[in-house]
Enzyme design. Structure first.
Site, PDB file in Angstrom:
ATOM      1  N   LYS A  54       0.881  -1.131  -0.180  1.00 49.88           N
ATOM      2  CA  LYS A  54      -0.036   0.008   0.105  1.00 49.88           C
ATOM      3  C   LYS A  54       0.911   1.331   0.094  1.00 49.88           C
ATOM      4  CE  LYS A  54      -4.434   1.395   2.276  1.00 49.88           C
ATOM      5  NZ  LYS A  54      -5.042   1.578   1.186  1.00 49.88           N
TER       6      LYS A  54
HETATM    7  N1  PMP Z   1      -7.680  -2.211  -3.098  1.00 47.77           N
HETATM    8  C1  PMP Z   1      -7.042  -0.734  -2.994  1.00 47.77           C
HETATM    9  C2  PMP Z   1      -6.321  -0.426  -4.036  1.00 47.77           C
HETATM   10  C3  PMP Z   1      -7.283  -0.139  -1.611  1.00 47.77           C
HETATM   11  O1  PMP Z   1      -6.803   1.096  -1.548  1.00 47.77           O
HETATM   12  C4  PMP Z   1      -8.300  -0.905  -0.686  1.00 47.77           C
HETATM   13  C5  PMP Z   1      -8.116  -0.037   0.355  1.00 47.77           C
HETATM   14  N2  PMP Z   1      -7.334  -0.284   1.605  1.00 47.77           N
HETATM   15  C6  PMP Z   1      -8.571  -1.889  -0.908  1.00 47.77           C
HETATM   16  C7  PMP Z   1      -8.147  -2.869  -2.035  1.00 47.77           C
HETATM   17  C8  PMP Z   1      -9.191  -2.961   0.126  1.00 47.77           C
HETATM   18  O2  PMP Z   1      -8.358  -3.359   1.076  1.00 47.77           O
HETATM   19  P1  PMP Z   1      -8.597  -3.748   2.453  1.00 47.77           P
HETATM   20  O3  PMP Z   1     -10.108  -4.460   2.501  1.00 47.77           O
HETATM   21  O4  PMP Z   1      -7.928  -4.115   3.097  1.00 47.77           O
HETATM   22  O5  PMP Z   1      -9.110  -2.197   2.952  1.00 47.77           O
END
Ligand code: PMP
Length: 311
Positions: free
Chosen positions: A156
């Site tokens: 991320k």
């Molecule tokens: N894909 C992206 C590009 C994101 O930014 C997020 C949000 N964090 C997600 C998927 C979903 O991930 P999560 O369920 O861990 O928040």
């Protein structure tokens, strides 16, 4: 309520003191990574529950590892710092928590090695990310998802979110609520900041982690819940663009977006054009667990405030 404090350079400070220089490496080059965590307010219990706190910090440290960021904290310390900050803020409403790890040097030079690493954390009250949670209209983006061999979506990474921002703004300017983005090869990857599921033949299908998605915590939560609670199998496999058009249901999931039903894709209604039964059930389950209403899933959530037992 608004944000009053931050965890910054090793301690909790008033938010106005949590400032970085414009020369900061991460500000210039996007060399940082972050998390997005939610905490849900349970009004009856007067308790704030953080959803899957440890899992978020596990992923955070994996993102750090990819970027050669080493922090003086492990998952336990990061969880403790988060709970301490939340207690100090004293929020009594749904809250979003944002940890950041970043290259903090102030010199010129693009690299990841031989740089100082820093950690910062803040939290803020937060409601919906997409307004139409029960019927988003989306389009397939003309942008492509970042590729693992260029900017890994699995981490991320702060700078990687320029890809998400291009996708989102383009979608909104074109009259959509959100976009679905394809990989370089042309398979469905995910939304601009959320994972995607479709339903075909009563089964859930979601893109594999090798199709340039963030390995979502909500995504794996829903795979588990669908199997255990609804006896619905999930298949992780590449998805073609036109499978989106013929799906029985489609929905986004993520910490920020929560669970959002997609009712139109590229101007084609998804089935009836109304929220479907599987996403409805998953949303109900997800929110009841996240708000602490399910005794059997209490290990997924962390209470922020001291639990007062009646005597
Ligand atoms: N894909 C992206 C590009 C994101 O930014 C997020 C949000 N964090 C997600 C998927 C979903 O991930 P999560 O369920 O861990 O928040």
């Amino acid at each position: 309520m608004t944000t009053k404090y931050a965890f910054f350079e090793g301690r909790i400070v008033p938010i106005d003191e949590a400032k970085i220089s414009i020369m900061t490496h991460a500000f210039n080059y996007g060399t940082g990574c972050f998390e997005g965590i939610r905490a849900y307010w349970n009004r009856d219990e007067e308790q704030l529950y953080v959803f899957k706190l440890r899992e978020h910090y596990d992923r955070f440290l994996r993102s750090c590892h990819i970027l050669f960021i080493s922090l003086p904290y492990g998952v336990d310390e990061l969880c403790s710092a988060t709970l301490e900050l939340l207690r100090k803020e004293g929020f009594r409403e749904d809250t979003y928590i944002r940890p950041l790890a970043y290259k903090a040097d102030t010199g010129i030079g693009v690299r990841l090695h031989d740089l100082e690493d820093q950690f910062a954390l803040f939290a803020t009250p937060f409601g919906k990310y997409i307004e139409k949670e029960e019927g988003a209209k989306v389009g397939v983006s003309s942008w492509r998802r970042i590729n693992d061999n260029a900017v890994p979506a699995r981490a991320k990474i702060t700078g990687a979110y320029i890809n998400s921002a291009l996708i989102k703004t383009d979608a909104v300017m074109n009259g959509f609520d959100e976009a679905i983005v394809l990989t370089q090869e042309g398979h469905v990857s995910e939304g601009s900041a959320e994972n995607l599921f479709i339903v075909r033949d009563g089964k859930l299908i979601t893109s594999p982690v090798t199709d340039d998605i963030l390995e979502g915590i909500t995504r794996s939560t829903l795979i588990e819940l669908a199997g255990k609670e609804l006896a619905i199998e999930t298949i992780e496999r590449p998805i073609d663009r036109t499978e989106l058009y013929v799906a029985e249901e489609a929905f986004f999931c993520g910490t920020g977006v929560q669970i959002v039903a997609i009712t139109e894709i590229d101007h084609r209604p998804v089935q009836t054009g109304k929220i479907g039964p599987i996403v409805t059930q998953l949303r109900d389950l997800y929110f009841s667990i996240a708000r602490g209403e399910r005794e059997d899933y209490m290990e997924w959530i962390t209470p922020v405030y001291a639990v007062v037992h009646a005597v």
